[in-house]
Design an enzyme around this catalytic site. Structure first.
Site, PDB file in Angstrom:
ATOM      1  N   HIS A  55     -17.799  10.955   6.378  1.00 26.18           N
ATOM      2  CA  HIS A  55     -18.289   9.601   6.659  1.00 26.18           C
ATOM      3  C   HIS A  55     -19.808   9.663   6.797  1.00 26.18           C
ATOM      4  O   HIS A  55     -20.324  10.524   7.526  1.00 26.18           O
ATOM      5  CB  HIS A  55     -17.648   9.076   7.944  1.00 26.18           C
ATOM      6  CG  HIS A  55     -18.086   7.702   8.312  1.00 26.18           C
ATOM      7  ND1 HIS A  55     -17.652   6.575   7.651  1.00 26.18           N
ATOM      8  CD2 HIS A  55     -18.952   7.270   9.260  1.00 26.18           C
ATOM      9  CE1 HIS A  55     -18.216   5.511   8.185  1.00 26.18           C
ATOM     10  NE2 HIS A  55     -19.011   5.901   9.168  1.00 26.18           N
ATOM     11  N   VAL A  88      -9.276   4.085  11.438  1.00 27.72           N
ATOM     12  CA  VAL A  88     -10.293   4.337  10.409  1.00 27.72           C
ATOM     13  C   VAL A  88     -11.527   4.987  11.048  1.00 27.72           C
ATOM     14  O   VAL A  88     -12.052   4.499  12.043  1.00 27.72           O
ATOM     15  CB  VAL A  88     -10.715   3.023   9.706  1.00 27.72           C
ATOM     16  CG1 VAL A  88     -11.808   3.294   8.688  1.00 27.72           C
ATOM     17  CG2 VAL A  88      -9.500   2.391   9.029  1.00 27.72           C
ATOM     18  N   ASP A  89     -11.929   6.131  10.482  1.00 25.66           N
ATOM     19  CA  ASP A  89     -13.119   6.853  10.967  1.00 25.66           C
ATOM     20  C   ASP A  89     -12.994   7.228  12.440  1.00 25.66           C
ATOM     21  O   ASP A  89     -13.992   7.287  13.159  1.00 25.66           O
ATOM     22  CB  ASP A  89     -14.385   5.991  10.749  1.00 25.66           C
ATOM     23  CG  ASP A  89     -14.580   5.645   9.273  1.00 25.66           C
ATOM     24  OD1 ASP A  89     -15.134   4.570   8.996  1.00 25.66           O
ATOM     25  OD2 ASP A  89     -14.147   6.438   8.419  1.00 25.66           O
ATOM     26  N   ARG A 148       0.839  -1.211   0.000  1.00 21.10           N
ATOM     27  CA  ARG A 148       0.000   0.000   0.000  1.00 21.10           C
ATOM     28  C   ARG A 148       0.869   1.253   0.000  1.00 21.10           C
ATOM     29  O   ARG A 148       0.551   2.251  -0.631  1.00 21.10           O
ATOM     30  CB  ARG A 148      -0.870   0.027   1.264  1.00 21.10           C
ATOM     31  CG  ARG A 148      -1.968  -0.995   1.294  1.00 21.10           C
ATOM     32  CD  ARG A 148      -2.621  -1.050   2.690  1.00 21.10           C
ATOM     33  NE  ARG A 148      -3.798  -1.898   2.654  1.00 21.10           N
ATOM     34  CZ  ARG A 148      -5.015  -1.438   2.361  1.00 21.10           C
ATOM     35  NH1 ARG A 148      -5.195  -0.161   2.117  1.00 21.10           N
ATOM     36  NH2 ARG A 148      -6.045  -2.283   2.315  1.00 21.10           N
TER      37      ARG A 148
HETATM   38  C1  GRF Z   1     -20.711   8.976   0.453  1.00 24.43           C
HETATM   39  O1  GRF Z   1     -21.761   8.462   1.227  1.00 24.43           O
HETATM   40  C2  GRF Z   1     -19.628   9.407   1.384  1.00 24.43           C
HETATM   41  O2  GRF Z   1     -20.093   9.778   2.648  1.00 24.43           O
HETATM   42  C3  GRF Z   1     -18.825   8.175   1.529  1.00 24.43           C
HETATM   43  O3  GRF Z   1     -18.842   7.553   0.286  1.00 24.43           O
HETATM   44  C4  GRF Z   1     -20.052   7.876  -0.376  1.00 24.43           C
HETATM   45  C5  GRF Z   1     -19.620   8.209  -1.747  1.00 24.43           C
HETATM   46  O4  GRF Z   1     -20.087   9.358  -2.185  1.00 24.43           O
HETATM   47  N1  GRF Z   1     -17.504   8.521   1.938  1.00 24.43           N
HETATM   48  P1  GRF Z   1     -19.559  10.118  -3.495  1.00 24.43           P
HETATM   49  O5  GRF Z   1     -18.566   9.219  -4.220  1.00 24.43           O
HETATM   50  O6  GRF Z   1     -18.961  11.381  -3.019  1.00 24.43           O
HETATM   51  O7  GRF Z   1     -20.818  10.316  -4.317  1.00 24.43           O
END
Ligand code: GRF
Length: 194
Positions: free
Chosen positions: A109, A144-145, A65
């Site tokens: 998120h 994460v988050d 990665r």
């Molecule tokens: C969204 O729900 C965002 O919160 C999450 O991934 C989804 C993708 O949304 N991180 P987009 O690609 O910005 O339409």
């Protein structure tokens, strides 16, 4: 402040940020859209709107990665990027990249953190029977988050909601929330520099 947006798919949050950045007082200039998927549909939209894009498929790098991220990092620095907005970027970042961009990288998120970290947040919210759901913009940290919360938007969970209906309601808030959060953190940064 020159900023980059990371996407993996549709990029609707990217679109909302790019639109918001048209305001003369918006504190960021989006100069690069990065994706780990060359087929991300958001890349076409970005190119069509005059944004430079950098798509680097992560698959050839397998477990390495960091090698993948070092190339992305070089592209960011080569474009003078100083701030990163992750927006539907579906890769867990290595501690190396997180450390490189500590205090300069945020994420959105689709849940009210610390609840529902991880994936499938709308299904899980319905499953849990919560009456309120929403979205969170937070600083990116190695967990994460897990990063410090910057801003949140709340929506009601309604009778008969499906995951799609809830996702749609949350996404509309995300588009408003993300631009507001960027203004909030970059205005503060700008002021501290004054
Ligand atoms: C969204 O729900 C965002 O919160 C999450 O991934 C989804 C993708 O949304 N991180 P987009 O690609 O910005 O339409």
């Amino acid at each position: 402040i020159k900023a980059a947006i990371f996407i993996s798919g549709r990029g609707s949050n990217m679109m909302a940020l790019v639109e918001a950045a048209k305001a003369p007082d918006f504190p960021a200039e989006f100069v690069l859209v990065v994706s780990n998927d060359p087929h991300a549909s958001g890349l076409e939209w970005a190119a069509a709107h005059g944004l430079k894009t950098f798509a680097l498929d992560h698959k050839p790098y397998g477990k390495d990665r960091e090698a993948h991220e070092r190339l992305i990092d070089a592209e960011l620095r080569g474009n003078g990027v100083e701030f990163i907005c992750l927006a539907g970027y579906m890769r867990v970042l290595t501690p190396w990249l997180v450390q490189q961009w500590e205090g300069k990288m945020i994420n959105i998120h689709p849940a009210l953190l610390p609840d529902f970290k991880g994936l499938h947040t709308h299904e899980r919210a319905l499953e849990a029977g919560v009456i309120e759901h929403g979205a969170t913009v937070h600083w990116v940290s190695s967990g994460v988050d897990e990063g410090e919360i910057i801003a949140q938007a709340r929506v009601p969970v309604l009778e008969g909601d499906t995951a799609d209906m809830l996702a749609t309601r949350v996404l509309a808030e995300e588009h408003r929330l993300y631009a507001q959060a960027v203004r909030q953190v970059l205005a503060e940064k700008f002021l501290t520099k004054m």
